[in-house]
Write an enzyme that holds these catalytic residues in place. Structure first.
Site, PDB file in Angstrom:
ATOM      1  N   SER A  50      19.239  39.699  -2.124  1.00  0.00           N
ATOM      2  CA  SER A  50      17.964  39.697  -2.833  1.00  0.00           C
ATOM      3  C   SER A  50      18.306  39.071  -4.172  1.00  0.00           C
ATOM      4  CB  SER A  50      17.443  41.118  -2.992  1.00  0.00           C
ATOM      5  OG  SER A  50      16.206  41.077  -3.667  1.00  0.00           O
ATOM      6  N   GLU A  57      13.940  46.636 -17.315  1.00  0.00           N
ATOM      7  CA  GLU A  57      14.392  47.693 -16.425  1.00  0.00           C
ATOM      8  C   GLU A  57      15.149  47.168 -15.219  1.00  0.00           C
ATOM      9  OE1 GLU A  57      11.328  47.216 -17.560  1.00  0.00           O
ATOM     10  OE2 GLU A  57      11.067  48.840 -18.994  1.00  0.00           O
TER      11      GLU A  57
END
Lengths: 659, 659
Positions: free
Chosen positions: A140, A396
């Site tokens: 990913s 984040e």
């Protein structure tokens, strides 16, 4: 197996010619293994032929047979689908697979097992399946540089001077997380990280945007404060010169390497064949094309020496269990003794106190936060253990994957933000789970009890998401994830102790408001456990977190109407629901669950367990509508259908029905 | 209410002096309303006092009483917590709240209702609660620029020349999504978008990193190919000159505005008071400080004219239902007629065919994809409707929020990627839900049936996450989200028709492998419905998607052993489970659910419904471990505990137990 069609040269040959020959040898292995697998991305792998040759044979200081050496340089293959070229080199170098205790050296013949169920050669980098050369599962895209930053932070903490190389695709560098990592690496002065962009210009569906050209990436990296060079990614000399600069400047180095997708195989270069292996019938021709390419550029095969070895470094020692001091002591250390008198404290504050104590108990504990440490109370840790606190700012995704890197290097990272913003990194958390990263995520201001700030700050699907991972096996006997959702400061404190001691992914859900203590400071909490707070045979109420206090109030008011309820605190998932079901069976076999989030959490957990037998009613109350701002927790609970009055009403109706 | 302590000047005054006075007037309203609310972020809002004055009174062409005019310039307040300053200006301008049908003009007195449950003035921008000046809920940072890009794309499609202004915080610009949007806006030449960074240097927990200084942001924006100016954010003349450049160049304009957190209020500037209102006792003094600041810089209050008006533009017409042509016709148009002969097709391909037909049926249909359109089959649409296809490259967060912007402008966006990578935008999806965006997300290669590529490409928690939103009310009678999980091409085609006609968030889950047709081409599918494919009283099997085919095979084999099963296709959530429960009750009251994902999906849905009565057993089979690469779907199903043999074994055991 035919590893190289040209013969080994006896005379001295240039490094350049030798590197070309090795690149071509590895390239042919890439073609063979992907053809054997019937899938994979040979063209993307070929683009890295020279970069991998340079890195894995000449630049990285490591022993392929001992990838567990903490002092070894590391490679993070962020562009994970290019992995066959790494497998080819690693097999050629007889790299170790499996575990340090049960090691197997990879052979060239093993390459044909690529992507098989029984193979350590997974479709994308996957250390947990037995490929310890990698630290993090990738594939990913856009996450590798953040993992590298975590590895670099850990190395600095451990006093180890090593370099971390990261290879990214050009298309991949569109992912915003890459630029979050660029900022983070500058903030933390991690000049031992080197980012290599493979700029082959071809994406999957189409060409890569000009925004990701080698020139544009060079300009971007410079604007982010990095040193940058723009080189021919198939010129061993340029690559060698570029890599020689790593760690020599105060700034980290980015290398924009101009590469060719399907390098050396004419038939692969003329159209975009992303993720398409050569059919078996074309393999010989493609290999011949590679050989011909080698002859054109003067490739001469020689026996390559092994890569330079790293210094000897002490192995990590697995520490004993981490034990927290008494609750009162931990509060006192953070100046919170008043809470003992008031008998109330927000669970988020208890987290801060626990984290300080954990940090004192074990050097491996580190902490990450995203510019909200004064809300999550990670700032307690920042004050006491500043060298182990890493401010990630408002990014984040990067924070979570930095945590994966830190965990890979043996640290125990706690990463906190508002629970709502932890959702920024959902795919990063998925990758952490695949990595089996020992990562602890902490979401504060969870649910709706923060009220005034409104829905943009409220986590509602977090429980469903994390619970989804609590029933699957991570392959070593544990579950993929544990959730902790404590209702008071004392249980929050003990949940943190569990989190530090579990080797794997954990999620702690804390709340904004103060909450009264429900337990005595020395109460023990079990993994998969729950607590019965009250007994009564008319109805069994189950809740957790801040919402439990409203449920307890409801139970008290119901008692005044003569309705006696069991009340359970389900503070963790996975949950052994048997005590709850047994208590319900002892009474009227009706359970009412109450949550401050959308469905998929407690109601699902209890309903699934109950329906497994099918003899108990389970009714769930969850947040029934999209919230908005409100002044107080009771106000927003009522607005969302989980107010005190709703609980009493529903409980009363259920008891009437069951009479 | 005392709106301005100085008297209105009669003599001509400079624009500069007037702007200062307006900024101070608005600033005082910010102080008053946040003090009244007892929460909010006055210091961040004050940093925008001059930027908002310039934009909302002088630059934006719009009618505050008619924010629904499609031709009006738009403001996206990405730094959502600064919203009180916008509320102050909007009230001063008597802006419209509510809906076009039921409009209320905001008054200055209304500002005191900030953050109340009954107020349209939510804690962060929230158009769905009655504040139509905004197009997207913001407050989770870093998303506004992407929404603006969507608004700009829609304006271009509609032939409207308008400008979209976006205000971002400096700390916020650490979020990678901001830079994804920077790339996207260049790729699509959206030079009518203007990004303003408010660089006040103060974050929540600490100072903003130097990586987000005005100088660094200027360098970054330039490296991304934007025009940039770096200005004093409290100098009306500089701001005015900067805004005058918007849309005049071929490049979009970024403005790095140096601002002061708590501008004009001395006591707010000396320490970082993020998110802290002035206590009521200090309000008068703080307002006096603002007035004093005004006097120092020559503020002179005048009656401001209304902002410039936009051209008259026709209103959007709500179109009639969107109807698809017969399935066979849609396949033929995409050259897929062979599938009718073979009677099999992957659901992802059916999505492509449906999308082409939807695009022909309605001009509002637009499509976004993240460099995988040849895998998701969005490329069919790209070929037929190239002007309505927007390639987002590998940047899913941006893609999803661009969809929110397009939807806000009346388009019906379908955004596709691998289901695994849709998870990159979880928080963006949360914000889309809060916006009530009419957004369609399509995750291909869902679950584990893609096999060879391994877990980094497999979505496992997606069903739990999206299902979490399917039981909550979005405030207009619908649910927050609908999931469609079709098992064959025909049902996939009809699910797409539902998605286009539902006004709200939808998620379609498609699979990689070909699957045989289960339905006749003219089969009808109901919202919240399910299909019974087979009847039998021993056991009720429920599945969906590609996994259903394995379940059907299991049912056939079980029949050979004398075990007769109901088989249901649960192709959508929320699901009316009554037909399934009724069929089970007609038999042995035992249900077995089978899924290709982690828990929280089908098992939870059926178990919750069954446990509501408590008279049926429901046993669930889900992916029981972290997957890895494997060669075929059956191989990986078996590895993960949901293989054909496992289904047969579990079914047989359940039937034995229930005899």
């Amino acid at each position: 197996m035919n590893r190289m069609s040209s013969t080994i040269q006896e005379l001295p040959v240039s490094d350049t010619s030798a590197a070309h020959a090795k690149a071509i040898e590895l390239g042919k292995q890439v073609l063979r293994m992907t053809t054997a697998a019937g899938s994979g991305h040979p063209s993307s792998a070929l683009a890295l032929a020279h970069i991998i040759t340079e890195l894995m044979y000449r630049q990285m200081r490591y022993d392929p047979a001992d990838p567990w050496n903490p002092a070894a340089d590391r490679l993070v293959l962020s562009v994970g689908h290019s992995v066959p070229i790494v497998y080819a080199a690693y097999a050629d170098l007889r790299g170790a697979t499996g575990t340090a205790e049960k090691r197997l050296l990879l052979r060239v013949d093993d390459l044909a097992t690529l992507r098989e169920l029984s193979s350590v050669l997974d479709g994308h980098p996957n250390p947990a399946e037995g490929f310890p050369f990698f630290d993090a599962a990738t594939g990913s895209l856009g996450q590798g540089l953040s993992a590298a930053a975590g590895l670099a932070l850990a190395a600095r903490l451990d006093g180890i001077a090593k370099r971390i190389f990261v290879i990214l695709g050009d298309g991949e560098s569109r992912e915003g997380q890459v630029w979050e990592a660029f900022d983070f690496i500058i903030d933390h002065r991690l000049n031992n990280v080197c980012a290599v962009f493979s700029c082959n210009g071809q994406g999957q569906a189409d060409k890569v945007s000009d925004q990701q050209s080698a020139e544009r990436l060079t300009a971007k990296a410079a604007a982010f404060g990095w040193d940058v060079v723009n080189v021919d990614g198939h010129d061993p000399d340029s690559l060698s010169a570029a890599f020689a600069r790593v760690g020599k400047s105060e700034r980290p180095l980015a290398i924009a390497a101009r590469t060719v997708k399907g390098w050396g195989v004419d038939s692969m270069q003329h159209e975009n064949l992303h993720g398409k292996p050569i059919p078996a019938s074309g393999l010989e021709k493609a290999c011949a094309e590679l050989d011909a390419a080698g002859r054109r550029i003067g490739a001469v095969a020689v026996e390559f020496p092994q890569p330079p070895r790293p210094p000897i470094s002490p192995r990590r020692v697995v520490s004993s269990p981490i034990t927290l001091p008494p609750f009162e002591e931990a509060l006192a250390r953070c100046g919170l003794s008043n809470a003992l008198k008031d008998k109330k404290l927000a669970t988020r504050v208890a987290y801060g106190a626990a984290l300080v104590a954990l940090g004192e108990a074990d050097e491996r504990i580190v902490c990450l936060d995203g510019d909200v440490s004064n809300s999550t109370y990670a700032n307690f840790f920042a004050r006491k253990h500043p060298n182990r606190f890493f401010e990630c700012k408002i990014a984040e995704q990067n924070m979570i994957t930095v945590g994966v890197g830190l965990a890979a290097a043996g640290k125990i990272p706690f990463a906190s933000s508002f629970a709502k913003f932890i959702a920024r990194g959902t795919d990063q958390i998925d990758m952490a789970a695949i990595t089996r990263a020992n990562l602890k995520l902490v979401g504060s201001h969870a649910g709706i009890s923060l009220a005034a700030d409104g829905p943009s700050q409220m986590s509602l699907a977090d429980v469903a998401y994390f619970r989804s991972m609590t029933r699957a096996d991570e392959g070593r006997g544990g579950t993929v994830c544990h959730i902790f959702h404590p209702s008071d400061a004392i249980s929050a404190y003990r949940c943190c102790e569990w989190m530090a001691n579990i080797d794997g992914l954990c999620y702690l859900r804390t709340h904004r408001p103060d909450a009264p203590f429900l337990y005595s400071p020395d109460e023990r909490f079990e993994l998969r456990g729950c607590k019965q707070l009250q007994a009564g045979s008319d109805l069994t109420l189950v809740s957790s977190g801040f919402m439990l206090h409203t449920v307890l109030t409801a139970a008290r008011q119901l008692a005044q109407s003569g309705i006696r309820c069991n009340v359970f605190d389900a503070y963790t998932f996975p949950l052994n629901a048997e005590p709850i079901l047994a208590a319900a069976r002892d009474g009227k076999a009706v359970i009412l669950t109450v949550e401050d989030n959308y469905p998929g959490g407690l109601h699902a957990e209890i309903a699934e367990a109950a329906a497994d037998v099918g003899d108990i009613r389970v009714v769930g109350m969850t947040v029934s509508r999209i919230p908005k701002s409100a002044k107080t927790p009771p106000e927003i609970f009522s607005y969302c259908g989980v107010g005190l009055e709703h609980i009493i009403e529903r409980a009363t109706a259920l008891v009437k029905q069951s009479r």
